[in-house]
Design a protein around this motif. Structure first.
Motif, PDB file in Angstrom:
ATOM      1  N   ALA A 115       0.819  -1.212   0.000  1.00  0.00           N
ATOM      2  CA  ALA A 115       0.000   0.000   0.000  1.00  0.00           C
ATOM      3  C   ALA A 115       0.855   1.264   0.000  1.00  0.00           C
ATOM      4  N   GLY A 116       2.099   1.152   0.426  1.00  0.00           N
ATOM      5  CA  GLY A 116       2.970   2.313   0.467  1.00  0.00           C
ATOM      6  C   GLY A 116       3.474   2.741  -0.906  1.00  0.00           C
ATOM      7  N   ASN A 119      -1.145   3.130  -3.974  1.00  0.00           N
ATOM      8  CA  ASN A 119      -1.500   4.514  -4.276  1.00  0.00           C
ATOM      9  C   ASN A 119      -1.141   4.902  -5.712  1.00  0.00           C
TER      10      ASN A 119
HETATM   11  C1  LIG Z   1      -1.840   7.447  -0.351  1.00  0.00           C
HETATM   12  O1  LIG Z   1      -2.004   8.780  -0.790  1.00  0.00           O
HETATM   13  C2  LIG Z   1      -2.765   9.554   0.084  1.00  0.00           C
HETATM   14  C3  LIG Z   1      -3.029  10.894  -0.566  1.00  0.00           C
HETATM   15  O2  LIG Z   1      -1.953  11.297  -1.339  1.00  0.00           O
HETATM   16  C4  LIG Z   1      -2.016   9.687   1.414  1.00  0.00           C
HETATM   17  O3  LIG Z   1      -2.783  10.467   2.321  1.00  0.00           O
HETATM   18  C5  LIG Z   1      -1.815   8.302   1.981  1.00  0.00           C
HETATM   19  O4  LIG Z   1      -1.049   8.373   3.135  1.00  0.00           O
HETATM   20  C6  LIG Z   1      -1.128   7.408   0.984  1.00  0.00           C
HETATM   21  N1  LIG Z   1      -1.131   6.055   1.488  1.00  0.00           N
HETATM   22  C7  LIG Z   1      -0.023   5.368   1.674  1.00  0.00           C
HETATM   23  C8  LIG Z   1      -0.184   3.999   2.267  1.00  0.00           C
HETATM   24  O5  LIG Z   1       1.068   5.792   1.373  1.00  0.00           O
END
Ligand SMILES: *[C@@H]1O[C@H](CO)[C@@H](O)[C@H](O)[C@H]1NC(C)=O
Ligand SMILES: *[C@@H]1O[C@H](CO)[C@@H](O)[C@H](O)[C@H]1NC(C)=O
Ligand SMILES: *[C@@H]1O[C@H](CO)[C@@H](O)[C@H](O)[C@H]1NC(C)=O
Ligand SMILES: *[C@@H]1O[C@H](CO)[C@@H](O)[C@H](O)[C@H]1NC(C)=O
Ligand SMILES: *[C@@H]1O[C@H](CO)[C@@H](O)[C@H](O)[C@H]1NC(C)=O
Length: 343
Positions: A43-44, A66
């Motif tokens: 997910a990162g 993302n």
């Molecule tokens: C994914 O992107 C969102 C918005 O840019 C951010 O708030 C979130 O932390 C991100 N998730 C990860 C797991 O990096």
């Protein structure tokens, strides 16, 4: 030396020699003699994992990340790609040249992204057989998404925002075998909509807003085996709708607005017809369905919604008096025989 260990070492040596041991960060790579599968489930991840991506990758999966941008440049480093799986990401558009140069790509899965409009030619350039666009925000389809000679056999557009059946846009897909249009907002199936797809075997139209169907809606689709129409607003069916469909195995008509079926509607070569959750009106007009249920043991147990005295009764348990029919009328002998055989 132990045989297994020797084989493991031999594989490692050959992998190192071809550079196949490289694998992008946050991904796992599975290499066999014929395939190289890369799976990136982290997910990162927010950018395309290009660095370290094996050039001989045949299957790439990036899921639940993302990732929001994908270009043809990203994919140009993996020209042997056969399958691209991208479910559960944040893609809202794709460039028209995305698949350029991917001569072996047959399967693309974009389930559960944020796709709205896609440009023309977006699915040209690769010999696609399977395309999944399920659970996005697609309300319009460009008439030139697909090449004229498309060999696509599986198209899934379920869970989108289509209000009209995309007749012209799908016109060139003459090899389609499976078409998913469930969970959209279709209100009608215009006359001839499915005629360009004579090879169709499964048509999924469930969970739309269909009210009726043209008598010839399916008449050219002689290879149809499964028709899914549940959860629509269908209140009547042309009695010959399913006639001539010699391969038919299953029809789901549950959860519609049917009150009765005209005689002949289910004189077809399957008894696997789902009829529950319709507001069946169990007066004399239900006799045809009642006969089918009692004499031919259809595999469904629809219940009466009205009139009040038979509400919630299974139609098959009614007697002639319940339906307001005269009691004294012997059924034809052939039907008596069929009934006896069913016991
Ligand atoms: C994914 O992107 C969102 C918005 O840019 C951010 O708030 C979130 O932390 C991100 N998730 C990860 C797991 O990096
Ligand atoms: C469809 O298949 C035929 C025969 O294999 C091939 O000639 C044609 O180029 C294919 N069409 C596309 C768009 O890949
Ligand atoms: C594709 O088909 C359409 C409609 O049949 C036709 O107008 C168009 O010229 C064709 N395109 C190509 C590239 O053959
Ligand atoms: C229907 O199925 C048969 C048997 O699989 C196949 O030979 C035939 O080409 C199919 N018909 C169409 C129109 O695709
Ligand atoms: C009905 O199904 C049987 C068994 O699959 C098949 O042999 C027969 O030809 C079919 N008849 C019609 C009219 O489709």
């Amino acid at each position: 030396m132990n045989g297994q260990l020797f084989r493991a070492l031999a594989v490692m040596v050959s992998l190192c020699a071809s550079g196949a041991l490289s694998c992008p960060k946050r991904c796992t790579c599975h290499v066999s003699r014929q395939t190289t599968e890369v799976v990136c489930p982290d997910a990162g991840l927010s950018h395309f994992p290009g660095e370290g991506l094996p050039s001989q990758t045949t299957s790439l999966t990036i899921q639940f990340t993302n990732l929001s941008v994908l270009t043809s440049k990203h994919l140009s480093g993996i020209p042997l790609l056969e399958e691209l799986h991208l479910p559960g990401n944040k893609l809202s558009s794709l460039p028209g040249d995305l698949l350029k140069g991917l001569r072996y790509l047959h399967t693309v899965d974009l389930t559960d992204n944020e796709l709205r409009e896609l440009p023309e030619h977006v699915f040209h350039h690769a010999p696609l057989l399977n395309l999944v666009l399920k659970d996005n925000h697609i309300s319009t389809i460009h008439p030139d998404w697909f090449p004229n000679s498309s060999n696509l056999t599986w198209l899934d557009l379920s869970g989108n925002l289509l209000m009209k059946f995309p007749v012209a846009q799908l016109q060139s897909l003459s090899n389609l075998k499976v078409l998913h249009l469930s969970q959209n907002k279709l209100e009608e199936l215009p006359v001839g909509s499915l005629d360009p797809h004579p090879a169709l075997e499964r048509i999924h139209l469930e969970q739309n807003k269909l009210k009726s169907l043209d008598v010839n809606a399916f008449s050219r689709l002689t290879n149809l085996t499964h028709i899914f129409l549940q959860k629509n607003r269908i209140d009547s069916l042309p009695p010959t709708l399913f006639h001539g469909l010699t391969s038919l195995e299953y029809v789901d008509l549950s959860d519609n607005r049917l009150h009765f079926l005209s005689p002949g509607t289910l004189d077809i070569n399957t008894s696997w017809v789902e009829l529950t959750l319709n507001p069946w009106h169990c007066d004399g007009k239900i006799e045809y369905l009642w006969r089918k249920l009692t004499l031919e043991s259809l595999q469904s147990e629809p219940k009466c919604a009205a009139p009040e005295k038979v509400k919630d009764r299974a139609i098959a348990t009614l007697n002639r008096e319940d339906m307001g029919l005269s009691e004294i009328q012997d059924p034809p002998e052939s039907q008596v025989a069929a009934f006896a055989n069913n016991q």
